[in-house]
Scaffold this motif. Sequence first.
Motif, PDB file in Angstrom:
ATOM      1  N   SER A 153       0.833  -1.213   0.000  1.00  0.00           N
ATOM      2  CA  SER A 153       0.000   0.000   0.000  1.00  0.00           C
ATOM      3  C   SER A 153       0.864   1.258   0.000  1.00  0.00           C
ATOM      4  O   SER A 153       0.527   2.248  -0.655  1.00  0.00           O
ATOM      5  N   ALA A 154       1.988   1.211   0.725  1.00  0.00           N
ATOM      6  CA  ALA A 154       2.870   2.377   0.759  1.00  0.00           C
ATOM      7  C   ALA A 154       3.511   2.618  -0.605  1.00  0.00           C
ATOM      8  O   ALA A 154       3.568   3.751  -1.099  1.00  0.00           O
ATOM      9  N   ALA A 155       3.977   1.534  -1.237  1.00  0.00           N
ATOM     10  CA  ALA A 155       4.623   1.666  -2.546  1.00  0.00           C
ATOM     11  C   ALA A 155       3.631   2.074  -3.631  1.00  0.00           C
ATOM     12  O   ALA A 155       3.983   2.789  -4.573  1.00  0.00           O
ATOM     13  N   GLY A 156       2.376   1.634  -3.489  1.00  0.00           N
ATOM     14  CA  GLY A 156       1.368   1.944  -4.499  1.00  0.00           C
ATOM     15  C   GLY A 156       0.460   3.100  -4.149  1.00  0.00           C
ATOM     16  O   GLY A 156      -0.506   3.363  -4.860  1.00  0.00           O
ATOM     17  N   ASN A 157       0.775   3.794  -3.025  1.00  0.00           N
ATOM     18  CA  ASN A 157      -0.038   4.934  -2.583  1.00  0.00           C
ATOM     19  C   ASN A 157      -1.511   4.557  -2.482  1.00  0.00           C
ATOM     20  O   ASN A 157      -2.403   5.263  -2.966  1.00  0.00           O
ATOM     21  N   ALA A 158      -1.779   3.420  -1.839  1.00  0.00           N
ATOM     22  CA  ALA A 158      -3.138   2.905  -1.745  1.00  0.00           C
ATOM     23  C   ALA A 158      -3.644   2.921  -0.314  1.00  0.00           C
ATOM     24  O   ALA A 158      -2.861   2.873   0.641  1.00  0.00           O
ATOM     25  N   GLN A 159      -4.953   3.002  -0.154  1.00  0.00           N
ATOM     26  CA  GLN A 159      -5.579   2.844   1.146  1.00  0.00           C
ATOM     27  C   GLN A 159      -6.020   1.393   1.313  1.00  0.00           C
ATOM     28  O   GLN A 159      -6.346   0.715   0.328  1.00  0.00           O
ATOM     29  N   VAL A 160      -6.027   0.915   2.561  1.00  0.00           N
ATOM     30  CA  VAL A 160      -6.380  -0.466   2.865  1.00  0.00           C
ATOM     31  C   VAL A 160      -7.711  -0.478   3.611  1.00  0.00           C
ATOM     32  O   VAL A 160      -7.815   0.069   4.717  1.00  0.00           O
ATOM     33  N   MET A 161      -8.733  -1.096   3.023  1.00  0.00           N
ATOM     34  CA  MET A 161     -10.080  -1.078   3.600  1.00  0.00           C
ATOM     35  C   MET A 161     -10.654  -2.484   3.739  1.00  0.00           C
ATOM     36  O   MET A 161     -10.776  -3.205   2.742  1.00  0.00           O
ATOM     37  N   PRO A 162     -11.026  -2.895   4.950  1.00  0.00           N
ATOM     38  CA  PRO A 162     -11.711  -4.179   5.116  1.00  0.00           C
ATOM     39  C   PRO A 162     -13.109  -4.114   4.496  1.00  0.00           C
ATOM     40  O   PRO A 162     -13.741  -3.058   4.455  1.00  0.00           O
ATOM     41  N   VAL A 163     -13.567  -5.252   4.014  1.00  0.00           N
ATOM     42  CA  VAL A 163     -14.879  -5.355   3.381  1.00  0.00           C
ATOM     43  C   VAL A 163     -15.595  -6.579   3.945  1.00  0.00           C
ATOM     44  O   VAL A 163     -14.998  -7.645   4.095  1.00  0.00           O
TER      45      VAL A 163
END
Length: 317
Positions: free
Chosen positions: A235-245
């Motif tokens: 997520s850090a390398a891809g500039n992404a947010q992590v969201m549970p579903v």
Amino acid sequence: MSSTTPKYFDRRFQFQLLHPKFWPTWLAIIVLVIFGLMPAWLRDPIARLLARLVKLIAKKPLRVARANLVTCFPEKSDAEINQLLHDNIENFVMILLAQSELLVRSSENLRRRVELEGFEHVQQARDAGQPVIFIMPHVWGIEYAGLRLNIELPMVSMAKPHKNKLFDWFNNYMRSSKGGNIYMREAGIRALLSELKNDNSFFYLPDEDLGPDKSVFAPFFATVKATLPVVGRLSAAGNAQVMPVKIGYDQQHRKYKLTVMPAIPPEQMQGKESEAKALNRAVEQVILAYPEQYMWFLKVLRTRPLGEPSIYKDKKK
């Protein structure tokens, strides 16, 4: 296949799939398509009847499921465990028989069948120019969750190939029916990172036990679980947010409820131990929302701490 060729599943139909050895599989697919075209009010009662048969023949998966439940929930009585197993099988058959509707019915049908909540969290990430890594363990309704979200934003996925080439083609044709590519496992983390940088989101299933190599033991219900902490770096390398579903099938209203939860704070994903704990907490939240709809038959607790015996060994009298 060269190293520069994307390792997608090939969705093109191959005439070899018409070979007589696949005819029983074609028959099974035709049956699933018929069930997928049925209204839920007719299909679900049939599924309940078939679940009784599954319960009689699925002895080994049931032993694994019972071992998982007893280990994770030692406070539950035998009656409560038995009820969970009964409900689990029933939901499995219901969702399996319905699943071909994801391919043969329209996107509007999918919107009606799956009520989406919490998408504002995704929209906030999208407005900030960030893709999303959705955290979801192995639950029966995962295909519904993936395709429902794929209607709203660009997504890809990763899957393990089925031994039966026809089922493999059918499943991945369905999974990619909303436009998302399906990667083979050997494509690895680099392929997912590349997709994040191309603004594609995806599901990450952190509950699978991938062995002791590079895994970290972290609390999981009443026990510990070997967890692979790679999402934080990804997520850090891809500039992404992590969201549970979380997703669950409501038998009374014959609809799925899909909920996107708030993003896991980035600081909780720093460090292997911290990330493993955060991932397992997210998995627990998702499972507890619909404990009867988790794939308890998977050996998610196969890797044990040094000196601790397997929970899946048959106890011989």
